[in-house]
Design a protein around this motif. Structure first.
Motif, PDB file in Angstrom:
ATOM      1  N   ASP A  74      56.172  23.032  45.266  1.00  0.00           N
ATOM      2  CA  ASP A  74      57.020  24.074  44.729  1.00  0.00           C
ATOM      3  C   ASP A  74      56.743  24.390  43.387  1.00  0.00           C
ATOM      4  O   ASP A  74      57.062  25.331  42.843  1.00  0.00           O
ATOM      5  N   ASN A  75      56.047  23.476  42.721  1.00  0.00           N
ATOM      6  CA  ASN A  75      55.771  23.763  40.989  1.00  0.00           C
ATOM      7  C   ASN A  75      54.393  23.967  41.050  1.00  0.00           C
ATOM      8  O   ASN A  75      53.262  23.614  41.802  1.00  0.00           O
ATOM      9  N   PHE A  76      53.997  24.344  39.602  1.00  0.00           N
ATOM     10  CA  PHE A  76      52.703  24.602  39.455  1.00  0.00           C
ATOM     11  C   PHE A  76      52.372  24.986  37.967  1.00  0.00           C
ATOM     12  O   PHE A  76      53.151  25.401  37.305  1.00  0.00           O
ATOM     13  N   THR A  77      51.173  24.687  37.396  1.00  0.00           N
ATOM     14  CA  THR A  77      50.827  25.219  36.193  1.00  0.00           C
ATOM     15  C   THR A  77      49.448  25.819  36.247  1.00  0.00           C
ATOM     16  O   THR A  77      48.488  25.137  36.735  1.00  0.00           O
ATOM     17  N   ALA A  78      49.233  27.042  35.603  1.00  0.00           N
ATOM     18  CA  ALA A  78      48.141  27.794  35.884  1.00  0.00           C
ATOM     19  C   ALA A  78      47.552  28.130  34.360  1.00  0.00           C
ATOM     20  O   ALA A  78      48.023  28.423  33.339  1.00  0.00           O
ATOM     21  N   ILE A  79      46.271  28.302  34.287  1.00  0.00           N
ATOM     22  CA  ILE A  79      45.464  28.657  33.055  1.00  0.00           C
ATOM     23  C   ILE A  79      44.633  29.963  33.298  1.00  0.00           C
ATOM     24  O   ILE A  79      44.072  29.990  34.248  1.00  0.00           O
ATOM     25  N   TYR A  80      45.052  30.818  32.282  1.00  0.00           N
ATOM     26  CA  TYR A  80      44.072  32.117  32.326  1.00  0.00           C
ATOM     27  C   TYR A  80      43.497  32.701  31.148  1.00  0.00           C
ATOM     28  O   TYR A  80      43.963  32.161  30.130  1.00  0.00           O
ATOM     29  N   GLN A  81      42.474  33.294  31.474  1.00  0.00           N
ATOM     30  CA  GLN A  81      41.713  33.842  30.329  1.00  0.00           C
ATOM     31  C   GLN A  81      42.008  35.484  30.505  1.00  0.00           C
ATOM     32  O   GLN A  81      41.395  36.072  31.354  1.00  0.00           O
ATOM     33  N   VAL A  82      42.528  35.963  29.458  1.00  0.00           N
ATOM     34  CA  VAL A  82      42.844  37.354  29.536  1.00  0.00           C
ATOM     35  C   VAL A  82      42.050  38.171  28.481  1.00  0.00           C
ATOM     36  O   VAL A  82      41.512  37.798  27.410  1.00  0.00           O
ATOM     37  N   TYR A  83      41.367  39.163  29.122  1.00  0.00           N
ATOM     38  CA  TYR A  83      40.533  40.181  28.421  1.00  0.00           C
ATOM     39  C   TYR A  83      41.281  41.548  28.075  1.00  0.00           C
ATOM     40  O   TYR A  83      42.148  42.039  28.865  1.00  0.00           O
ATOM     41  N   GLY A  84      41.118  42.115  26.811  1.00  0.00           N
ATOM     42  CA  GLY A  84      41.555  43.144  26.465  1.00  0.00           C
ATOM     43  C   GLY A  84      41.225  43.659  25.105  1.00  0.00           C
ATOM     44  O   GLY A  84      40.214  43.380  24.729  1.00  0.00           O
ATOM     45  N   LYS A  85      41.929  44.772  24.595  1.00  0.00           N
ATOM     46  CA  LYS A  85      41.385  45.657  23.669  1.00  0.00           C
ATOM     47  C   LYS A  85      42.642  45.833  22.832  1.00  0.00           C
ATOM     48  O   LYS A  85      43.574  46.351  23.341  1.00  0.00           O
ATOM     49  N   ASP A  86      42.752  45.580  21.698  1.00  0.00           N
ATOM     50  CA  ASP A  86      44.000  46.102  20.737  1.00  0.00           C
ATOM     51  C   ASP A  86      45.152  45.640  21.351  1.00  0.00           C
ATOM     52  O   ASP A  86      46.271  45.884  21.329  1.00  0.00           O
ATOM     53  N   ARG A  87      45.035  44.244  21.601  1.00  0.00           N
ATOM     54  CA  ARG A  87      46.076  43.301  22.380  1.00  0.00           C
ATOM     55  C   ARG A  87      46.763  43.979  23.442  1.00  0.00           C
ATOM     56  O   ARG A  87      47.740  43.703  23.971  1.00  0.00           O
ATOM     57  N   THR A  88      45.764  44.625  24.207  1.00  0.00           N
ATOM     58  CA  THR A  88      46.345  45.364  25.597  1.00  0.00           C
ATOM     59  C   THR A  88      45.521  44.580  26.492  1.00  0.00           C
ATOM     60  O   THR A  88      44.229  44.611  26.551  1.00  0.00           O
ATOM     61  N   ASN A  89      45.905  44.184  27.588  1.00  0.00           N
ATOM     62  CA  ASN A  89      45.448  43.312  28.538  1.00  0.00           C
ATOM     63  C   ASN A  89      44.514  44.184  29.382  1.00  0.00           C
ATOM     64  O   ASN A  89      44.969  45.460  29.932  1.00  0.00           O
ATOM     65  N   LEU A  90      43.357  43.974  29.640  1.00  0.00           N
ATOM     66  CA  LEU A  90      42.390  44.912  30.614  1.00  0.00           C
ATOM     67  C   LEU A  90      42.015  44.120  31.965  1.00  0.00           C
ATOM     68  O   LEU A  90      41.290  44.691  32.707  1.00  0.00           O
ATOM     69  N   GLY A  91      42.130  42.671  31.899  1.00  0.00           N
ATOM     70  CA  GLY A  91      41.659  41.797  32.873  1.00  0.00           C
ATOM     71  C   GLY A  91      42.257  40.519  32.789  1.00  0.00           C
ATOM     72  O   GLY A  91      42.560  39.938  31.787  1.00  0.00           O
ATOM     73  N   LEU A  92      42.093  39.928  33.817  1.00  0.00           N
ATOM     74  CA  LEU A  92      42.653  38.315  34.039  1.00  0.00           C
ATOM     75  C   LEU A  92      41.841  37.608  34.936  1.00  0.00           C
ATOM     76  O   LEU A  92      41.325  37.740  35.942  1.00  0.00           O
TER      77      LEU A  92
END
Length: 382
Positions: A356-374
């Motif tokens: 029922d529950n979870f913890t997930a870790i992601y690396q986020v890519y982007g530019k000027d603090r705008t996300n472009l990929g996960l």
């Protein structure tokens, strides 16, 4: 069907009239509502208050400013169609109780229905109406699996938006202003610091306001859309205004940094069986199938962000959904994905079949603090 271009022209024609030229605020509000509607933005009172009027007090439900201004705008539009716009075929309409704009084409006054005797039609109309009511009353939208208990445990939900503590006084340029110190994140931190730096008491003091970034606005929009589609409501608070008791009095969603929100990191650490946050590290330990690991939560690049998403039961068996990151980019990316039905269907199929529950870790890519990929690093159901 009226194109978006023609809808904008209709709006501009209204604004150019003498009636609206004398009411600049109504003109600006009309233009804002039309453009937001055409862009598909979800319009809600607190969002309009924040985006149009620029007020950060989005949780103040007693402020009637938005309702009053939209009411006045609606009356001016009605007056316009009784005067200058009486011959306009397409009408711009803001329905009572709504903030989005719709466009309606006028139809002739006479129709086939008017030729039918009303007394012969009423029984059939009532039957159709009752059938429609019965069908729709039994069609309840189903929430995504990871959000399901938020809508079924009958507890109120609060969205907590991470804001930032600051001080006023001498800045680095030797002028008066607002300043931020990452080691001082509350009034308690400030007074603890002053115990060893008393000479600064006359130079800086706690500010009487905090600030939020664009992350807060975007998160509110995504959560509001999710809850609106499921016919549910939620409250909004700033993290600087919550107490420990607030963390157990209902369901909660948190969006923001973790480094300056000790109450939320403590909640995460106490109720996650395999995860702990400490300084700039995330520690994974005690899992039966995973090797103990320490993740560095800071990549050292403005184009990358480390994000943690976790759903777990809180101290009173309340639902907690946490979106942590170092900067805006991580929260923006993860909140967007975890309120998207297609992403959640895939996520549920891959990770939530038995837990029922979870913890997930992601690396986020982007530019000027705008996300472009996960990029998914680790997902641990429990």
């Amino acid at each position: 069907m009226l194109s978006d271009e023609k809808k904008l022209i209709l709006c501009e024609n209204i604004i150019k009239t003498e009636l609206f030229q004398k009411a600049p605020k109504s003109s600006a509000l009309l233009k804002y509502l039309v453009k937001a509607t055409l862009a598909g933005d979800f319009l809600k009172e607190d969002i309009i208050d924040l985006e149009f009027f620029g007020d950060k007090s989005i949780s103040d439900k007693n402020n009637p400013r938005v309702r009053v201004n939209v009411y006045n705008l609606r009356k001016k539009i009605e007056l316009y169609y009784k005067t200058d716009g009486q011959d306009i075929q397409w009408r711009l309409i803001i329905d009572k109780g709504q903030y989005s704009v719709r466009f309606e084409k006028l139809t002739p006054n006479t129709s086939t229905l008017e030729k039918i005797k009303l007394k012969n039609v009423i029984p059939y109309l009532l039957l159709v109406a009752l059938s429609i009511i019965f069908i729709f009353s039994n069609l309840k939208p189903e929430p995504p699996v990871v959000w399901e208990s938020f809508f079924k445990n009958k507890k109120a939900t609060t969205l907590i938006v991470g804001d930032v503590f600051g001080m006023t006084g001498k800045t680095i340029t030797n002028n008066e202003g607002w300043t931020r110190d990452f080691s001082i994140n509350s009034t308690e931190d400030y007074y603890a610091f002053m115990e060893n730096n008393s000479e600064l008491k006359e130079i800086i003091k706690p500010a009487n306001y905090t600030y939020i970034t664009s992350m807060g606005v975007i998160a509110v929009q995504h959560v509001a859309k999710l809850f609106y589609d499921l016919n549910s409501n939620f409250g909004i608070r700033f993290s600087s205004h919550i107490s420990v008791d607030d963390l157990k009095n209902g369901n909660l969603i948190y969006v923001g940094q973790y480094i300056n929100n000790t109450k939320l990191t403590s909640l995460f650490n106490n109720f996650n069986p395999y995860f702990k946050i400490t300084n700039q590290h995330l520690i994974v330990s005690g899992h039966p199938n995973l090797k103990d690991t320490i993740y560095t939560t800071y990549f050292g690049k403005e184009s990358e962000d480390f994000s943690i998403v976790s759903r777990f039961k809180g101290p009173e068996n309340n639902e907690c959904f946490i979106f942590f990151s170092n900067h805006d980019m991580g929260v923006k990316a993860t909140i967007e994905h975890f309120t998207d039905n297609e992403f959640l269907k895939k996520f549920n199929k891959e990770h939530m079949a038995e837990k029922d529950n979870f913890t997930a870790i992601y690396q986020v890519y982007g530019k000027d603090r705008t996300n472009l990929g996960l990029k998914s690093i680790l997902v641990v159901p429990f």
